[in-house]
Structure formats: structure tokens, C-alpha cells
Design a protein around this motif. Structure first.
Motif, PDB file in Angstrom:
ATOM      1  N   ASP A 228      -9.259  -1.333  84.651  1.00 21.54           N
ATOM      2  CA  ASP A 228     -10.157  -1.821  83.605  1.00 21.54           C
ATOM      3  C   ASP A 228     -11.603  -1.845  84.081  1.00 21.54           C
ATOM      4  O   ASP A 228     -12.515  -1.461  83.351  1.00 21.54           O
ATOM      5  CB  ASP A 228      -9.744  -3.228  83.161  1.00 21.54           C
ATOM      6  N   ARG A 229     -11.823  -2.303  85.315  1.00 21.49           N
ATOM      7  CA  ARG A 229     -13.188  -2.401  85.816  1.00 21.49           C
ATOM      8  C   ARG A 229     -13.764  -1.011  86.121  1.00 21.49           C
ATOM      9  O   ARG A 229     -14.932  -0.744  85.831  1.00 21.49           O
ATOM     10  CB  ARG A 229     -13.230  -3.285  87.062  1.00 21.49           C
ATOM     11  N   ALA A 230     -12.957  -0.148  86.690  1.00 19.21           N
ATOM     12  CA  ALA A 230     -13.425   1.213  86.961  1.00 19.21           C
ATOM     13  C   ALA A 230     -13.727   1.937  85.656  1.00 19.21           C
ATOM     14  O   ALA A 230     -14.751   2.624  85.518  1.00 19.21           O
ATOM     15  CB  ALA A 230     -12.377   1.979  87.762  1.00 19.21           C
ATOM     16  N   SER A 231     -12.825   1.779  84.679  1.00 20.07           N
ATOM     17  CA  SER A 231     -13.016   2.424  83.389  1.00 20.07           C
ATOM     18  C   SER A 231     -14.281   1.922  82.717  1.00 20.07           C
ATOM     19  O   SER A 231     -15.048   2.698  82.133  1.00 20.07           O
ATOM     20  CB  SER A 231     -11.798   2.167  82.503  1.00 20.07           C
ATOM     21  N   ALA A 232     -14.526   0.607  82.787  1.00 21.66           N
ATOM     22  CA  ALA A 232     -15.719   0.040  82.164  1.00 21.66           C
ATOM     23  C   ALA A 232     -16.983   0.638  82.775  1.00 21.66           C
ATOM     24  O   ALA A 232     -17.942   0.969  82.061  1.00 21.66           O
ATOM     25  CB  ALA A 232     -15.714  -1.480  82.311  1.00 21.66           C
ATOM     26  N   ARG A 233     -17.003   0.790  84.103  1.00 20.29           N
ATOM     27  CA  ARG A 233     -18.198   1.351  84.735  1.00 20.29           C
ATOM     28  C   ARG A 233     -18.369   2.817  84.372  1.00 20.29           C
ATOM     29  O   ARG A 233     -19.497   3.287  84.112  1.00 20.29           O
ATOM     30  CB  ARG A 233     -18.130   1.180  86.261  1.00 20.29           C
ATOM     31  N   ARG A 234     -17.291   3.564  84.359  1.00 20.07           N
ATOM     32  CA  ARG A 234     -17.386   4.970  83.984  1.00 20.07           C
ATOM     33  C   ARG A 234     -17.907   5.129  82.566  1.00 20.07           C
ATOM     34  O   ARG A 234     -18.756   5.985  82.290  1.00 20.07           O
ATOM     35  CB  ARG A 234     -16.012   5.632  84.113  1.00 20.07           C
ATOM     36  N   LEU A 235     -17.387   4.309  81.648  1.00 22.24           N
ATOM     37  CA  LEU A 235     -17.830   4.402  80.258  1.00 22.24           C
ATOM     38  C   LEU A 235     -19.310   4.057  80.130  1.00 22.24           C
ATOM     39  O   LEU A 235     -20.037   4.680  79.342  1.00 22.24           O
ATOM     40  CB  LEU A 235     -16.991   3.475  79.380  1.00 22.24           C
ATOM     41  N   GLU A 236     -19.765   3.067  80.898  1.00 25.49           N
ATOM     42  CA  GLU A 236     -21.187   2.727  80.868  1.00 25.49           C
ATOM     43  C   GLU A 236     -22.029   3.887  81.385  1.00 25.49           C
ATOM     44  O   GLU A 236     -23.034   4.272  80.774  1.00 25.49           O
ATOM     45  CB  GLU A 236     -21.440   1.481  81.717  1.00 25.49           C
ATOM     46  N   ARG A 237     -21.616   4.460  82.494  1.00 23.14           N
ATOM     47  CA  ARG A 237     -22.410   5.538  83.093  1.00 23.14           C
ATOM     48  C   ARG A 237     -22.295   6.841  82.324  1.00 23.14           C
ATOM     49  O   ARG A 237     -23.177   7.701  82.430  1.00 23.14           O
ATOM     50  CB  ARG A 237     -21.996   5.710  84.559  1.00 23.14           C
TER      51      ARG A 237
ATOM     52  N   LEU B 281     -22.386   6.802  79.127  1.00 27.45           N
ATOM     53  CA  LEU B 281     -23.068   6.484  77.874  1.00 27.45           C
ATOM     54  C   LEU B 281     -22.095   6.394  76.706  1.00 27.45           C
ATOM     55  O   LEU B 281     -22.448   6.639  75.553  1.00 27.45           O
ATOM     56  CB  LEU B 281     -24.164   7.519  77.575  1.00 27.45           C
ATOM     57  N   LEU B 282     -20.841   6.043  77.019  1.00 29.84           N
ATOM     58  CA  LEU B 282     -19.838   5.858  75.977  1.00 29.84           C
ATOM     59  C   LEU B 282     -19.652   4.389  75.619  1.00 29.84           C
ATOM     60  O   LEU B 282     -19.130   4.083  74.544  1.00 29.84           O
ATOM     61  CB  LEU B 282     -18.499   6.454  76.411  1.00 29.84           C
ATOM     62  N   ALA B 283     -20.058   3.482  76.481  1.00 30.86           N
ATOM     63  CA  ALA B 283     -20.014   2.057  76.143  1.00 30.86           C
ATOM     64  C   ALA B 283     -21.153   1.725  75.192  1.00 30.86           C
ATOM     65  O   ALA B 283     -20.952   1.144  74.124  1.00 30.86           O
ATOM     66  CB  ALA B 283     -20.100   1.205  77.408  1.00 30.86           C
ATOM     67  N   ILE B 284     -22.359   2.116  75.581  1.00 30.14           N
ATOM     68  CA  ILE B 284     -23.547   1.978  74.745  1.00 30.14           C
ATOM     69  C   ILE B 284     -24.271   3.318  74.756  1.00 30.14           C
ATOM     70  O   ILE B 284     -24.750   3.750  75.814  1.00 30.14           O
ATOM     71  CB  ILE B 284     -24.477   0.865  75.267  1.00 30.14           C
ATOM     72  N   PRO B 285     -24.352   4.007  73.613  1.00 29.26           N
ATOM     73  CA  PRO B 285     -25.020   5.317  73.605  1.00 29.26           C
ATOM     74  C   PRO B 285     -26.483   5.214  74.023  1.00 29.26           C
ATOM     75  O   PRO B 285     -27.132   4.166  73.886  1.00 29.26           O
ATOM     76  CB  PRO B 285     -24.893   5.758  72.135  1.00 29.26           C
ATOM     77  N   ALA B 286     -27.003   6.309  74.539  1.00 28.50           N
ATOM     78  CA  ALA B 286     -28.413   6.375  74.907  1.00 28.50           C
ATOM     79  C   ALA B 286     -29.277   6.134  73.684  1.00 28.50           C
ATOM     80  O   ALA B 286     -28.919   6.502  72.557  1.00 28.50           O
ATOM     81  CB  ALA B 286     -28.732   7.737  75.517  1.00 28.50           C
ATOM     82  N   ALA B 287     -30.427   5.521  73.897  1.00 30.52           N
ATOM     83  CA  ALA B 287     -31.327   5.189  72.795  1.00 30.52           C
ATOM     84  C   ALA B 287     -31.862   6.448  72.130  1.00 30.52           C
ATOM     85  O   ALA B 287     -31.958   7.519  72.748  1.00 30.52           O
ATOM     86  CB  ALA B 287     -32.482   4.337  73.311  1.00 30.52           C
ATOM     87  N   ALA B 288     -32.199   6.311  70.859  1.00 26.65           N
ATOM     88  CA  ALA B 288     -32.806   7.427  70.129  1.00 26.65           C
ATOM     89  C   ALA B 288     -34.027   7.922  70.885  1.00 26.65           C
ATOM     90  O   ALA B 288     -34.820   7.144  71.407  1.00 26.65           O
ATOM     91  CB  ALA B 288     -33.190   6.975  68.722  1.00 26.65           C
TER      92      ALA B 288
ATOM     93  N   ARG C  89     -22.940  12.530  93.273  1.00 31.47           N
ATOM     94  CA  ARG C  89     -23.130  12.469  91.814  1.00 31.47           C
ATOM     95  C   ARG C  89     -21.797  12.271  91.102  1.00 31.47           C
ATOM     96  O   ARG C  89     -21.692  11.517  90.128  1.00 31.47           O
ATOM     97  CB  ARG C  89     -23.782  13.764  91.324  1.00 31.47           C
ATOM     98  N   TYR C  90     -20.782  12.975  91.575  1.00 26.78           N
ATOM     99  CA  TYR C  90     -19.445  12.844  90.992  1.00 26.78           C
ATOM    100  C   TYR C  90     -18.921  11.423  91.150  1.00 26.78           C
ATOM    101  O   TYR C  90     -18.383  10.829  90.205  1.00 26.78           O
ATOM    102  CB  TYR C  90     -18.510  13.849  91.652  1.00 26.78           C
ATOM    103  N   LEU C  91     -19.071  10.867  92.335  1.00 27.10           N
ATOM    104  CA  LEU C  91     -18.586   9.502  92.565  1.00 27.10           C
ATOM    105  C   LEU C  91     -19.384   8.471  91.762  1.00 27.10           C
ATOM    106  O   LEU C  91     -18.838   7.461  91.321  1.00 27.10           O
ATOM    107  CB  LEU C  91     -18.640   9.173  94.054  1.00 27.10           C
ATOM    108  N   HIS C  92     -20.655   8.719  91.557  1.00 30.05           N
ATOM    109  CA  HIS C  92     -21.454   7.823  90.722  1.00 30.05           C
ATOM    110  C   HIS C  92     -20.924   7.814  89.289  1.00 30.05           C
ATOM    111  O   HIS C  92     -20.803   6.758  88.666  1.00 30.05           O
ATOM    112  CB  HIS C  92     -22.922   8.254  90.732  1.00 30.05           C
ATOM    113  N   ALA C  93     -20.603   8.994  88.779  1.00 28.43           N
ATOM    114  CA  ALA C  93     -20.157   9.100  87.385  1.00 28.43           C
ATOM    115  C   ALA C  93     -18.694   8.731  87.194  1.00 28.43           C
ATOM    116  O   ALA C  93     -18.333   8.109  86.187  1.00 28.43           O
ATOM    117  CB  ALA C  93     -20.399  10.518  86.873  1.00 28.43           C
ATOM    118  N   TYR C  94     -17.836   9.095  88.162  1.00 26.74           N
ATOM    119  CA  TYR C  94     -16.394   8.993  87.945  1.00 26.74           C
ATOM    120  C   TYR C  94     -15.650   8.198  89.014  1.00 26.74           C
ATOM    121  O   TYR C  94     -14.428   8.080  88.955  1.00 26.74           O
ATOM    122  CB  TYR C  94     -15.788  10.399  87.859  1.00 26.74           C
ATOM    123  N   GLY C  95     -16.369   7.672  90.003  1.00 29.61           N
ATOM    124  CA  GLY C  95     -15.695   6.903  91.038  1.00 29.61           C
ATOM    125  C   GLY C  95     -15.173   5.579  90.513  1.00 29.61           C
ATOM    126  O   GLY C  95     -15.602   5.109  89.452  1.00 29.61           O
ATOM    127  N   PRO C  96     -14.243   4.967  91.267  1.00 27.17           N
ATOM    128  CA  PRO C  96     -13.692   5.422  92.535  1.00 27.17           C
ATOM    129  C   PRO C  96     -12.815   6.668  92.332  1.00 27.17           C
ATOM    130  O   PRO C  96     -12.148   6.811  91.300  1.00 27.17           O
ATOM    131  CB  PRO C  96     -12.838   4.233  93.000  1.00 27.17           C
TER     132      PRO C  96
END
Length: 388
Positions: A11-20, A22-29, A217-224
Motif C-alpha cells: 500500500d505504501r509503495a503503491s501510494a508513492r508510485r501513484l504520486e510520482r 501523477l496518478l494520485a493528483i494529476p499535474a496542474a494545468a 530514475r527507475y527506482l525513483h519512479a517505481y521503487g522499491p
């Protein structure tokens, strides 16, 4: 208690991935489209409309027109061969990393029989000829083939490569290598015909630096993630990836954590994770980056989703309904004039809030695809098979 000692849950890993992602909160207009694609580490674009939906799901107000403007007019995006040798949209600013890293990945023996494959020397000649022929112009595949044969020899044009109940010329066995090296990329279609051109000139990073940068970069977006996860995402040799992770760990560039009871890795110092799961509904298209890269796959596709939403274990072949960070169904859209019909097959019961969000997501799909009359949402069985 530290993340290292207590471990990281799905759950915690998924939450961070979704945030990074931009699926948790989309990028601003107004966020540049290339920035969104960079956060994804590329948008799979074998089906361009799917790439447009991937970007639109992550950025407020973005439509397919914005993606195409970035691609064909601004040239802030490049459509070329990326991870796994598949067609991607990449941030043009990151081509120095992508080109050097992708060409540094060991390829192993060719999958083609000896009478089809090119020698290493011939492959280098073809890649050089492709780059030379495409400088400053857009060519169809037939026009490009003529230029390659003129620069190399008749052997390059021999039609020996089986493809789609036809035979393609020998030079096409290395077209993806030309794309990954920066010698070629896709140009705008000429009518219904694909064209190729050369991306703006750039200087690749030193290969070792590029590969190490790509891992971080991969680990930042999809890690652990583990070396095996990286191998699957990049289509790289498992032994090479394991040695690469070991060298990065020894250099202090990545660090080990416990992820769902298994040893995994994050970029050094990047150990902050949200405390709880992300809630919400998303409709992700074919080959969306999150569907393909988030691992382990059995946790992203839990229970019946593993059978329904994967094609022989392969992610991306079905558009997926994402609920609270996991796959909870499949969907399909069919355009009819100015409207689109979106059929969603949930694999479980949705709450009233989730049903409302699903309706909003269907309308967002219509907006991205510029179906100006909106979306008709149908909740029921999806009868369309997986994409090849």
C-alpha cells in the motif's frame, strides 16, 4: 522505527508510485507535456491514442492535441524505440540518457536465423546509413529502404524477414537499434503512411553514467524494486542487471530495503513513503507505464485480475480499471462520431463514491480524445480481446 527495519508494504509503495506517476493528483494545468512523460519514464506509443490517454490521465486539461503539438511542432517529445525495443514517447531532453543507456544494454545472440540476421559490421553500416539518410528529411519506410540500399548494398534490401504475412527487407531487423541510438525516430504520418526522421542532434552521456542514471530514475519512479523487476521493465539480461545493482549498492548510489518481506532497492536516501494507500479510480489505457512497471505483478493484479487483465502474464494488453492502486477490472472504448462509448467490466462491486469517480474518469477519457459530445458509460462485460 525506520523504513529499513520495519519494511515497506505494498500500500505504501503503491501510494508513492501513484504520486510520482501523477496518478494520485494529476499535474496542474499548464504543466509541459514533456515533464509528464519524463515522470512516467516514457509513454508506450505503439498505439498513439493510448499514449495520449496515458499523458491525459496524469495532467489536468491535456488533450490529444497537446500531445501531438509537443511531438510534431514543439519537438519536446520524440516518438522512438525505448525500453524493451518498443515504441515510446520520450522527453527529448532526456535522449542523451536514453540513447546511451539503451545501447549499453547487452543484447545477446540475435533471435533471427543466420540467413536473416546481419553481422555486427553490417548492422553498424545500416544504422549509420539510416542516420545519414534521415538527416533533415522525413521518409516513408520504402523511401528509407532505397536510401539504405544505395548507401550499403543490395544485401540490406533482401526481403527475408517474416512479418505480418509478408517479408520485410533485412535492414529492418535493426531499425529499433537505430531508434535507440538516436539515428532515427518517427516523423508525422504522410496520410496513412508512417514516416521516419532523425531527432535533433545530441551528445549521449558516457554509457556507464547513463545506465546508472537510468537505474536511479527507475527506482525513483517505481521503487522499491529488485534487479529482476528492472530486467523485466527494460528487457535486459538478468545477470547484467544483478551486477549493475550490486555495483550501485557498493558505490552507495542505491540502498536495500525490505519490501513485502523481500529484499529490494531504492535510490540512496529516498526512503520516505506515504503512511496509507491512495484512494481513487483511474482508467489506464493499453500499455500504460504504471501497469507495466509496477511490481510485483501479483500484487498489482490481485485475485481474479491476474487472470482477467493479463494476457498470458503480459501486462498492458488490456486497458485496466485501477481502484485504490490495484487493478480491479478492464475496459474498452469505441468512438462514434463526436461521442465515445466506454464499457467497463469491474471485477468486484464498486461503492457509490467509486461509481461517481468512474463516471468522471469516463468523461476525462472523452476529453483527452476530443470526443466533444462526451462519453456513454456502460458497466458490463468487455468482449474485446487483448491487444497483440
Amino acid at each position: 522505527m525506520s523504513v529499513r527495519s520495519r519494511g515497506i508494504t505494498w500500500d505504501r509503495a503503491s501510494a508513492r508510485r501513484l504520486e510520482r506517476q501523477l496518478l494520485a493528483i494529476p499535474a496542474a494545468a499548464g504543466t509541459p507535456v514533456a515533464d509528464v512523460v519524463a515522470a512516467m519514464l516514457g509513454a508506450h506509443a505503439q498505439v498513439l491514442s493510448a499514449a495520449e490517454l496515458s499523458v491525459g490521465a496524469r495532467a489536468a486539461g491535456v488533450t490529444r492535441a497537446d500531445v501531438r503539438t509537443a511531438l510534431w511542432e514543439e519537438r519536446s517529445l520524440v516518438k522512438t524505440y525505448g525500453p524493451r525495443g518498443t515504441v515510446h514517447l520520450l522527453d527529448a531532453r532526456e535522449l542523451p540518457v536514453w540513447s546511451a543507456a539503451l545501447t549499453a544494454v547487452p543484447t545477446g545472440p540475435s533471435d533471427f536465423p543466420p540467413d536473416i540476421r546481419l553481422t555486427d559490421e553490417q548492422a553498424e553500416q545500416v544504422v549509420a546509413a539510416i542516420g545519414d539518410a534521415l538527416t533533415g528529411v522525413c521518409l516513408t519506410v520504402d523511401e528509407l529502404g532505397e536510401e539504405i540500399v544505395a548507401r550499403t548494398g543490395p544485401w540490406a534490401g533482401e526481403r527475408v524477414m517474416p512479418a505480418f504475412q509478408d517479408l520485410w527487407p533485412r535492414w529492418r531487423t535493426v531499425l529499433h537499434r537505430a531508434g535507440q541510438s538516436g539515428a532515427a525516430c518517427f516523423g508525422p504520418n504522410r496520410g496513412r503512411r508512417t514516416t521516419y526522421t532523425r531527432p535533433p542532434r545530441f551528445t549521449p552521456l558516457p554509457p556507464e553514467e547513463a545506465v546508472r542514471t537510468l537505474v536511479r530514475r527507475y527506482l525513483h519512479a517505481y521503487g522499491p524494486a529488485t534487479p529482476q523487476h528492472f530486467t523485466k521493465w527494460l528487457a535486459a539480461p538478468a545477470g547484467w542487471a544483478a551486477e549493475l545493482f550490486a555495483s550501485l549498492a557498493a558505490a552507495g548510489e542505491i540502498e536495500e530495503v525490505l519490501f513485502e518481506g523481500t529484499r529490494a532497492w531504492v535510490a540512496a536516501g529516498d526512503t520516505a513513503f506515504p503512511e496509507g494507500p491512495v484512494r481513487g479510480v483511474r482508467l489506464l489505457p493499453y500499455f500504460d507505464a504504471y501497469s507495466i512497471a509496477a511490481q510485483p505483478r501479483e500484487l498489482l493484479f490481485p485475485g481474479p485480475a491476474y487472470e482477467r487483465a493479463l494476457a498470458r502474464g503480459q501486462a498492458g494488453n488490456h486497458p485496466v480499471l485501477l481502484v485504490d492502486g490495484v487493478v480491479a477490472g478492464v475496459w474498452h472504448q469505441r468512438r462514434q462520431g463526436r461521442r465515445t462509448t466506454i464499457t467497463v467490466e469491474p471485477l468486484g462491486r464498486l461503492t457509490a463514491r467509486q461509481e461517481r469517480e468512474l463516471g468522471e474518469q469516463a468523461e476525462r477519457v472523452a476529453q483527452v480524445l476530443e470526443a466533444t459530445a462526451g462519453a456513454d458509460l456502460v458497466v458490463g462485460e468487455v468482449t474485446t480481446g487483448p491487444h497483440a
